[in-house]
Design a protein around this motif. Structure first.
Motif, PDB file in Angstrom:
ATOM      1  N   LEU A   4       0.873  -1.165   0.000  1.00  0.00           N
ATOM      2  CA  LEU A   4       0.000   0.000   0.000  1.00  0.00           C
ATOM      3  C   LEU A   4       0.911   1.216   0.000  1.00  0.00           C
ATOM      4  O   LEU A   4       1.752   1.377   0.891  1.00  0.00           O
ATOM      5  N   ILE A   5       0.760   2.070  -1.013  1.00  0.00           N
ATOM      6  CA  ILE A   5       1.598   3.262  -1.141  1.00  0.00           C
ATOM      7  C   ILE A   5       0.704   4.484  -1.159  1.00  0.00           C
ATOM      8  O   ILE A   5      -0.190   4.601  -2.010  1.00  0.00           O
ATOM      9  N   THR A   6       0.919   5.402  -0.228  1.00  0.00           N
ATOM     10  CA  THR A   6       0.203   6.672  -0.282  1.00  0.00           C
ATOM     11  C   THR A   6       0.974   7.627  -1.194  1.00  0.00           C
ATOM     12  O   THR A   6       2.199   7.651  -1.194  1.00  0.00           O
ATOM     13  N   GLY A   7       0.232   8.387  -1.995  1.00  0.00           N
ATOM     14  CA  GLY A   7       0.864   9.384  -2.861  1.00  0.00           C
ATOM     15  C   GLY A   7       1.320   8.843  -4.196  1.00  0.00           C
ATOM     16  O   GLY A   7       2.300   9.341  -4.771  1.00  0.00           O
ATOM     17  N   THR A   8       0.611   7.863  -4.769  1.00  0.00           N
ATOM     18  CA  THR A   8       1.076   7.260  -6.019  1.00  0.00           C
ATOM     19  C   THR A   8       0.862   8.157  -7.244  1.00  0.00           C
ATOM     20  O   THR A   8       1.441   7.875  -8.300  1.00  0.00           O
ATOM     21  N   ALA A   9       0.069   9.211  -7.113  1.00  0.00           N
ATOM     22  CA  ALA A   9      -0.037  10.167  -8.218  1.00  0.00           C
ATOM     23  C   ALA A   9       1.016  11.256  -8.104  1.00  0.00           C
ATOM     24  O   ALA A   9       1.130  12.116  -8.977  1.00  0.00           O
ATOM     25  N   GLU A  78       1.286  -6.099   3.001  1.00  0.00           N
ATOM     26  CA  GLU A  78       2.368  -6.629   3.819  1.00  0.00           C
ATOM     27  C   GLU A  78       3.369  -5.531   4.136  1.00  0.00           C
ATOM     28  O   GLU A  78       4.073  -5.596   5.146  1.00  0.00           O
ATOM     29  N   VAL A  79       3.442  -4.534   3.255  1.00  0.00           N
ATOM     30  CA  VAL A  79       4.324  -3.381   3.443  1.00  0.00           C
ATOM     31  C   VAL A  79       3.528  -2.114   3.148  1.00  0.00           C
ATOM     32  O   VAL A  79       2.786  -2.062   2.166  1.00  0.00           O
ATOM     33  N   ILE A  80       3.679  -1.107   4.003  1.00  0.00           N
ATOM     34  CA  ILE A  80       3.059   0.203   3.778  1.00  0.00           C
ATOM     35  C   ILE A  80       4.171   1.217   3.571  1.00  0.00           C
ATOM     36  O   ILE A  80       5.100   1.303   4.376  1.00  0.00           O
TER      37      ILE A  80
END
Length: 339
Positions: A4-9, A78-80
């Motif tokens: 899960l990645i915040t800020g993908t844009a 599994e990873v943030i």
């Protein structure tokens, strides 16, 4: 792995997501698509990621915990990797509230999410701005970072402190990485390279703060992504303690928590940087010399020793090579968006 990645844009989030997708991982992106700069650039980045079957996107603001938790339900991470933030030193003077909302409240929501999910690793983006005007160089993670010169830096310091307490209380392995002036293709329009290139190609003057007497430890985007990918595989803990002569590991004595610089340790004077852009564009810059702007720092200079000890990697792309790659991308982007 499921990420899960915040800020993908955003600039860095886009590159990280694309790299992980290319490597065969599942990526769920979370982004608010804010209008801090041209949304068309964010939409174009998102469109590239949407071409991957393993990519899923959830739109929402960090301050909206329900939207963030919705993304987590999709991701089952599994990873943030928390990259979303209100960026920019100078804008923090104009709109301080957005920094408190995003970088403090939003980051707290991410920490609460990690508390609930207990991922294998939580990585959060911090900044070299925390070192302020530290006269001791290169900047080591062990140096004091208690005198931020901008609210942007102060909110990132607050994020680091909150993350340490959560790592201690709830046992989530957490790495804070401090970026050093990241640049490259798909970069943000508010950053110097984008603004300078745009102005030089448009035959407009550029504002040169500090009368050019500044230096930055520029980090090419591909180098930064390589470092983040490698760090993701090294969650802080006794099994991953860095050792070496004169090396100080920032692994906390109270928590599975670590701070790591991501920079090459080779500062470039601002005027040299401008000359590099001139060479890449084939055009001369018109210089508007300005005083140092409030909140800015005179130089950044990373000590990359801990990063190298943990990952075997140090950012190394020459500035001339990275700037040339950006200028090539920028010409294409400008052609696409003309008119």
């Amino acid at each position: 792995m499921r990420y899960l990645i915040t800020g993908t844009a955003g600039f860095i989030g886009f590159h990280l997501a694309r790299r992980l997708l290319a490597d065969g991982h599942d990526v769920t992106g979370f982004d608010g698509m804010t209008r801090y700069y041209d949304v068309r650039l964010k939409q174009a980045r998102n469109a590239v990621l949407a071409q991957y079957d393993r990519f899923r996107m959830v739109e929402g603001m960090l301050e909206d915990r329900s939207a963030l938790y919705q993304a987590a339900e999709v991701a089952e991470p599994e990873v943030i990797v928390h990259l979303a933030a209100q960026a920019g030193v100078r804008y923090s003077i104009e709109a301080p509230g957005t920094y408190v909302d995003s970088n403090l409240t939003g980051s707290w929501n991410v920490l609460e999410l990690a508390r609930a999910l207990q991922p294998q690793h939580l990585l959060m983006a911090s900044t070299s701005s925390l070192y302020g005007a530290n006269p001791t160089v290169p900047f080591s993670e062990s140096h004091r970072a208690d005198e931020p010169l901008s609210l942007y830096a102060a909110t990132k310091k607050g994020m680091e402190a909150m993350a340490h307490s959560y790592a201690h209380l709830f046992g989530v392995p957490s790495t804070m990485f401090r970026f050093f002036t990241v640049y490259g293709p798909w970069g943000r329009p508010d950053m110097a390279l984008f603004k300078f290139t745009d102005a030089i190609l448009g035959d407009r003057p550029i504002d040169v703060y500090g009368h050019g007497q500044m230096a930055r430890d520029f980090t090419y985007i591909d180098d930064l992504i390589e470092a983040v990918v490698r760090l993701a595989a090294v969650p802080p803990g006794e099994d991953n303690r860095a050792t070496g002569e004169a090396l100080i590991d920032t692994l906390s004595h109270q928590a599975p928590y670590r701070v790591v610089n991501i920079g090459g340790g080779k500062p470039t004077p601002l005027m040299d940087f401008i000359r590099t852009i001139e060479a890449a564009t084939g055009a001369a810059a018109k210089l508007n010399m300005m005083d140092m702007q409030a909140g800015d720092v005179p130089r950044t200079y990373a000590d990359p020793s801990l990063l190298h000890a943990l990952t075997g990697y140090t950012p190394h792309t020459p500035v001339a090579e990275g700037v040339a790659a950006f200028v090539d991308w920028f010409r294409g982007w400008r052609a696409e968006t003309a008119g």
